[in-house]
Design a protein around this motif. Structure first.
Motif, PDB file in Angstrom:
ATOM      1  N   ASP A   1       2.693  -9.208  52.787  1.00  0.00           N
ATOM      2  CA  ASP A   1       1.573  -8.727  53.590  1.00  0.00           C
ATOM      3  C   ASP A   1       0.566  -9.874  53.725  1.00  0.00           C
ATOM      4  O   ASP A   1       0.105 -10.423  52.723  1.00  0.00           O
ATOM      5  CB  ASP A   1       0.919  -7.531  52.900  1.00  0.00           C
ATOM      6  CG  ASP A   1      -0.187  -6.896  53.735  1.00  0.00           C
ATOM      7  OD1 ASP A   1      -0.775  -7.590  54.605  1.00  0.00           O
ATOM      8  OD2 ASP A   1      -0.485  -5.710  53.514  1.00  0.00           O
ATOM      9  N   PRO A   2       0.202 -10.270  54.954  1.00  0.00           N
ATOM     10  CA  PRO A   2      -0.716 -11.397  55.127  1.00  0.00           C
ATOM     11  C   PRO A   2      -2.070 -11.200  54.449  1.00  0.00           C
ATOM     12  O   PRO A   2      -2.772 -12.181  54.184  1.00  0.00           O
ATOM     13  CB  PRO A   2      -0.873 -11.490  56.651  1.00  0.00           C
ATOM     14  CG  PRO A   2       0.369 -10.890  57.195  1.00  0.00           C
ATOM     15  CD  PRO A   2       0.726  -9.777  56.244  1.00  0.00           C
TER      16      PRO A   2
ATOM     17  N   LEU B   1       7.152 -14.451  60.281  1.00  0.00           N
ATOM     18  CA  LEU B   1       7.512 -13.281  59.469  1.00  0.00           C
ATOM     19  C   LEU B   1       6.988 -11.967  60.040  1.00  0.00           C
ATOM     20  O   LEU B   1       7.249 -10.902  59.473  1.00  0.00           O
ATOM     21  CB  LEU B   1       6.978 -13.459  58.041  1.00  0.00           C
ATOM     22  CG  LEU B   1       7.666 -14.534  57.199  1.00  0.00           C
ATOM     23  CD1 LEU B   1       6.881 -14.773  55.911  1.00  0.00           C
ATOM     24  CD2 LEU B   1       9.104 -14.129  56.879  1.00  0.00           C
ATOM     25  N   ALA B   2       6.289 -12.029  61.151  1.00  0.00           N
ATOM     26  CA  ALA B   2       5.636 -10.827  61.697  1.00  0.00           C
ATOM     27  C   ALA B   2       6.627  -9.695  61.963  1.00  0.00           C
ATOM     28  O   ALA B   2       6.371  -8.530  61.625  1.00  0.00           O
ATOM     29  CB  ALA B   2       4.871 -11.179  62.975  1.00  0.00           C
ATOM     30  N   ASP B   3       7.771  -9.999  62.551  1.00  0.00           N
ATOM     31  CA  ASP B   3       8.747  -8.953  62.868  1.00  0.00           C
ATOM     32  C   ASP B   3       9.318  -8.328  61.601  1.00  0.00           C
ATOM     33  O   ASP B   3       9.522  -7.104  61.536  1.00  0.00           O
ATOM     34  CB  ASP B   3       9.885  -9.518  63.724  1.00  0.00           C
ATOM     35  CG  ASP B   3       9.441  -9.860  65.138  1.00  0.00           C
ATOM     36  OD1 ASP B   3       8.359  -9.387  65.558  1.00  0.00           O
ATOM     37  OD2 ASP B   3      10.170 -10.603  65.822  1.00  0.00           O
ATOM     38  N   THR B   4       9.581  -9.147  60.600  1.00  0.00           N
ATOM     39  CA  THR B   4      10.139  -8.625  59.355  1.00  0.00           C
ATOM     40  C   THR B   4       9.112  -7.776  58.621  1.00  0.00           C
ATOM     41  O   THR B   4       9.447  -6.727  58.047  1.00  0.00           O
ATOM     42  CB  THR B   4      10.611  -9.769  58.440  1.00  0.00           C
ATOM     43  OG1 THR B   4      11.469 -10.629  59.188  1.00  0.00           O
ATOM     44  CG2 THR B   4      11.370  -9.228  57.245  1.00  0.00           C
TER      45      THR B   4
ATOM     46  N   ALA C   1       6.720  -6.084  60.010  1.00  0.00           N
ATOM     47  CA  ALA C   1       6.632  -4.833  60.767  1.00  0.00           C
ATOM     48  C   ALA C   1       7.808  -3.925  60.454  1.00  0.00           C
ATOM     49  O   ALA C   1       7.660  -2.703  60.302  1.00  0.00           O
ATOM     50  CB  ALA C   1       6.570  -5.132  62.263  1.00  0.00           C
ATOM     51  N   SER C   2       9.004  -4.490  60.342  1.00  0.00           N
ATOM     52  CA  SER C   2      10.184  -3.707  60.002  1.00  0.00           C
ATOM     53  C   SER C   2      10.054  -3.090  58.614  1.00  0.00           C
ATOM     54  O   SER C   2      10.387  -1.909  58.395  1.00  0.00           O
ATOM     55  CB  SER C   2      11.428  -4.594  60.072  1.00  0.00           C
ATOM     56  OG  SER C   2      12.576  -3.897  59.654  1.00  0.00           O
ATOM     57  N   ALA C   3       9.566  -3.858  57.658  1.00  0.00           N
ATOM     58  CA  ALA C   3       9.378  -3.349  56.302  1.00  0.00           C
ATOM     59  C   ALA C   3       8.361  -2.212  56.280  1.00  0.00           C
ATOM     60  O   ALA C   3       8.535  -1.212  55.562  1.00  0.00           O
ATOM     61  CB  ALA C   3       8.941  -4.474  55.375  1.00  0.00           C
TER      62      ALA C   3
END
Length: 266
Positions: free
Chosen positions: A186-187, A140-143, A145-147
């Motif tokens: 958010d992690p 989910l890291a890319d999503t 970051a996009s958000a």
């Protein structure tokens, strides 16, 4: 000390829903029940809900923001308020012992709530959806970051196509706002299980349910996550037979026994 309860049940899970205590729980106990990711009150938690009601438990079986119908239409604070209002309704109906229970993502959110609301117990049924865990965090890291970029650009309130992740099916699209998305994904936020567990008061008993055939990643962390709970003699690790999706039904006998001890009726 190992705090572990291993339960042997009939292989026909459909029969488990008929299990009853010798002394019904009655309206002493009120339970807020939350389904898993993409689910609903009528799906995998339905038999558990009916079993609780058959025992006289006051029940609120909620449709949460992560349901298939709602698709993250509300932030974490709104979800907390939804549960608070349900608890207050149960209290007004006469419940003297209040418990929050949830399956899968609902189980993780139950642990999050347990560190923030005055409760008498929490039941985490095959808790999942930990966005801080290795694979979900990576996928989910890319999503995420996009958000964050959309939020920084002033588009945090505009619905857009983003992504969710589940181990059984990988990445899949969801539509929500970047602000709400980050609140859940958010992690370091609400769906970080380690942080949620750290916030639990030692006075709160937890029934941590991890079925024998749960997803492998959840099997691997069941003991460490249970051991991370504050020590409480009434907390238990329950390992019923069955899969992740069968867990709410398979755990019915153990859940009723645990609630019975809480209510003083077993």
């Amino acid at each position: 000390m190992l705090r572990r309860l291993r339960l042997l049940l009939l292989p026909l899970l459909g029969l488990i829903a008929t299990t009853a205590l010798a002394n019904p729980l009655g309206p002493t106990v009120g339970v807020v029940l939350m389904h898993g990711k993409g689910g609903s009150p009528e799906k995998h938690v339905d038999k558990l809900a009916k079993a609780l009601q058959q025992q006289g438990v006051l029940l609120a079986n909620l449709d949460m923001p992560w349901s298939g119908r709602r698709e993250y239409d509300a932030d974490v604070a709104s979800a907390v308020k939804q549960v608070q209002e349900a608890l207050e309704s149960l209290r007004n109906q006469g419940a003297r012992k209040l418990v929050v229970a949830g399956h899968s993502q609902g189980g993780l959110f139950a642990l999050y709530l347990a560190g923030r609301l005055p409760l008498d117990g929490v039941m985490a049924i095959a808790p999942g959806g930990n966005v801080a865990a290795g694979t979900p965090r990576e996928r989910l890291a890319d999503t995420v970051a996009s958000a964050r970029s959309l939020l920084a650009a002033g588009h945090g309130g505009e619905k857009t196509r983003l992504a969710d992740f589940e181990g059984s099916k990988g990445l899949y699209p969801i539509t929500t706002t970047p602000r709400i998305y980050l609140d859940w994904f958010d992690p370091d936020g609400a769906m970080n299980q380690s942080k949620a567990v750290q916030q639990l008061p030692a006075s709160l008993p937890v029934l941590y349910i991890s079925p024998e055939d749960d997803y492998p990643a959840l099997q691997r962390v069941r003991q460490s996550m249970f051991d991370a709970l504050p020590a409480n003699p009434a907390s238990q690790l329950l390992i019923p037979p069955g899969s992740h999706l069968q867990a709410p039904t398979a755990a019915i006998p153990g859940i009723l026994t645990w609630l019975g001890r809480m209510a003083g009726t077993d």
